[in-house]
Design a protein around this motif. Sequence first.
Motif, PDB file in Angstrom:
ATOM      1  N   ASP A 116       0.804  -1.225   0.000  1.00 55.40           N
ATOM      2  CA  ASP A 116       0.000   0.000   0.000  1.00 55.40           C
ATOM      3  C   ASP A 116       0.837   1.275   0.000  1.00 55.40           C
ATOM      4  N   ASP A 117       2.005   1.219  -0.621  1.00 53.82           N
ATOM      5  CA  ASP A 117       2.885   2.397  -0.657  1.00 53.82           C
ATOM      6  C   ASP A 117       3.649   2.408  -1.975  1.00 53.82           C
ATOM      7  N   ALA A 118       2.982   2.885  -3.025  1.00 51.07           N
ATOM      8  CA  ALA A 118       3.599   2.885  -4.356  1.00 51.07           C
ATOM      9  C   ALA A 118       4.842   3.775  -4.405  1.00 51.07           C
ATOM     10  N   ALA A 119       4.744   4.975  -3.830  1.00 50.62           N
ATOM     11  CA  ALA A 119       5.883   5.895  -3.854  1.00 50.62           C
ATOM     12  C   ALA A 119       7.051   5.313  -3.053  1.00 50.62           C
ATOM     13  N   GLY A 120       6.733   4.700  -1.917  1.00 55.27           N
ATOM     14  CA  GLY A 120       7.788   4.069  -1.125  1.00 55.27           C
ATOM     15  C   GLY A 120       8.433   2.915  -1.866  1.00 55.27           C
ATOM     16  N   SER A 121       7.636   2.189  -2.643  1.00 53.91           N
ATOM     17  CA  SER A 121       8.167   1.071  -3.423  1.00 53.91           C
ATOM     18  C   SER A 121       9.147   1.562  -4.484  1.00 53.91           C
ATOM     19  N   VAL A 122       8.873   2.728  -5.055  1.00 55.86           N
ATOM     20  CA  VAL A 122       9.796   3.318  -6.028  1.00 55.86           C
ATOM     21  C   VAL A 122      11.111   3.681  -5.336  1.00 55.86           C
ATOM     22  N   ASP A 123      11.013   4.178  -4.116  1.00 60.42           N
ATOM     23  CA  ASP A 123      12.232   4.491  -3.364  1.00 60.42           C
ATOM     24  C   ASP A 123      13.054   3.230  -3.100  1.00 60.42           C
ATOM     25  N   VAL A 124      12.363   2.123  -2.797  1.00 59.03           N
ATOM     26  CA  VAL A 124      13.062   0.846  -2.597  1.00 59.03           C
ATOM     27  C   VAL A 124      13.749   0.422  -3.891  1.00 59.03           C
ATOM     28  N   LEU A 125      13.047   0.560  -5.011  1.00 59.28           N
ATOM     29  CA  LEU A 125      13.640   0.201  -6.304  1.00 59.28           C
ATOM     30  C   LEU A 125      14.899   1.018  -6.552  1.00 59.28           C
ATOM     31  N   ARG A 126      14.846   2.302  -6.243  1.00 55.15           N
ATOM     32  CA  ARG A 126      16.026   3.151  -6.411  1.00 55.15           C
ATOM     33  C   ARG A 126      17.186   2.645  -5.539  1.00 55.15           C
ATOM     34  N   GLN A 127      16.876   2.250  -4.311  1.00 56.28           N
ATOM     35  CA  GLN A 127      17.902   1.742  -3.401  1.00 56.28           C
ATOM     36  C   GLN A 127      18.526   0.452  -3.941  1.00 56.28           C
ATOM     37  N   VAL A 128      17.685  -0.442  -4.451  1.00 49.62           N
ATOM     38  CA  VAL A 128      18.171  -1.710  -4.993  1.00 49.62           C
ATOM     39  C   VAL A 128      19.026  -1.468  -6.233  1.00 49.62           C
ATOM     40  N   VAL A 129      18.556  -0.593  -7.123  1.00 49.58           N
ATOM     41  CA  VAL A 129      19.303  -0.312  -8.353  1.00 49.58           C
ATOM     42  C   VAL A 129      20.656   0.322  -8.025  1.00 49.58           C
ATOM     43  N   SER A 130      20.688   1.208  -7.035  1.00 48.47           N
ATOM     44  CA  SER A 130      21.955   1.825  -6.629  1.00 48.47           C
ATOM     45  C   SER A 130      22.930   0.787  -6.092  1.00 48.47           C
ATOM     46  N   ARG A 131      22.406  -0.171  -5.321  1.00 48.29           N
ATOM     47  CA  ARG A 131      23.272  -1.225  -4.778  1.00 48.29           C
ATOM     48  C   ARG A 131      23.786  -2.123  -5.905  1.00 48.29           C
ATOM     49  N   LEU A 132      22.914  -2.451  -6.859  1.00 50.13           N
ATOM     50  CA  LEU A 132      23.336  -3.230  -8.024  1.00 50.13           C
ATOM     51  C   LEU A 132      24.405  -2.487  -8.812  1.00 50.13           C
ATOM     52  N   ASP A 133      24.212  -1.197  -8.997  1.00 49.49           N
ATOM     53  CA  ASP A 133      25.169  -0.380  -9.738  1.00 49.49           C
ATOM     54  C   ASP A 133      26.547  -0.435  -9.081  1.00 49.49           C
ATOM     55  N   ARG A 134      26.568  -0.308  -7.768  1.00 45.52           N
ATOM     56  CA  ARG A 134      27.837  -0.353  -7.041  1.00 45.52           C
ATOM     57  C   ARG A 134      28.480  -1.730  -7.147  1.00 45.52           C
ATOM     58  N   PHE A 135      27.662  -2.779  -7.008  1.00 41.13           N
ATOM     59  CA  PHE A 135      28.183  -4.144  -7.069  1.00 41.13           C
ATOM     60  C   PHE A 135      28.733  -4.464  -8.456  1.00 41.13           C
ATOM     61  N   ILE A 136      27.958  -4.166  -9.483  1.00 43.12           N
ATOM     62  CA  ILE A 136      28.392  -4.471 -10.851  1.00 43.12           C
ATOM     63  C   ILE A 136      29.632  -3.648 -11.208  1.00 43.12           C
ATOM     64  N   GLY A 137      29.661  -2.407 -10.769  1.00 43.23           N
ATOM     65  CA  GLY A 137      30.851  -1.586 -11.001  1.00 43.23           C
ATOM     66  C   GLY A 137      32.091  -2.167 -10.355  1.00 43.23           C
TER      67      GLY A 137
END
Length: 200
Positions: free
Chosen positions: A171-192
């Motif tokens: 029940d928190d679409a905007a919060g879910s987008v924030d989670v996606l941003r956090q996950v993508v940032s972590r993936l970016d750091r890991f892949i880098g």
Amino acid sequence: MPRPSQFVVPTRFDGAPDRVAVVVPGIGYSPARPLLHFARAVLLQHGWTVQELWWQVPDGFSQLPVDDRVAWVERQVTRAVDAEEGACGLLVGKSLGSLACGVAADRNIAAAWLTPILTNDHVARALRRAQAPTLVIGGSADKLWDPRIAESLRHDVLEVPSADHALELADDAAGSVDVLRQVVSRLDRFIGSLGGRARS
């Protein structure tokens, strides 16, 4: 009379030929869904070639014994890895795809597992013996995530508070987008951090 055009979903995105990442879906979470879509975007940003797996699990799959489910997933992933002739340097898997943790461990392939099934002994054991760089991301509200096992791993682990098996917040679409941003940032750091790593 010309044949009508057909929409074809691309499954391969070209980058460096000696750095291939295989993206492995979940049971109902295809490579087009947000986590894997943005994982692909990050990989391409870092110059990797991306090979997506698109599968349809057999009828009655969820009723099969665990060992049979593991064997089926491992066959699909092994076939994809072998097709790369040594260039596969990374597996990115969602949920069901994590049943291929043993493939990554046995072949010393780096991996990023999104919502791995930590309640599955095969997955937990494979993650513990993996030597290659490994990222593990899950949510505390996911019933298939075991925080004790996650904490025991010596890998890079991110646990997202209140996130479910889709790494979304109820029940928190905007919060879910924030989670996606956090996950993508972590993936970016890991892949880098992998640089030009290909399978050894």
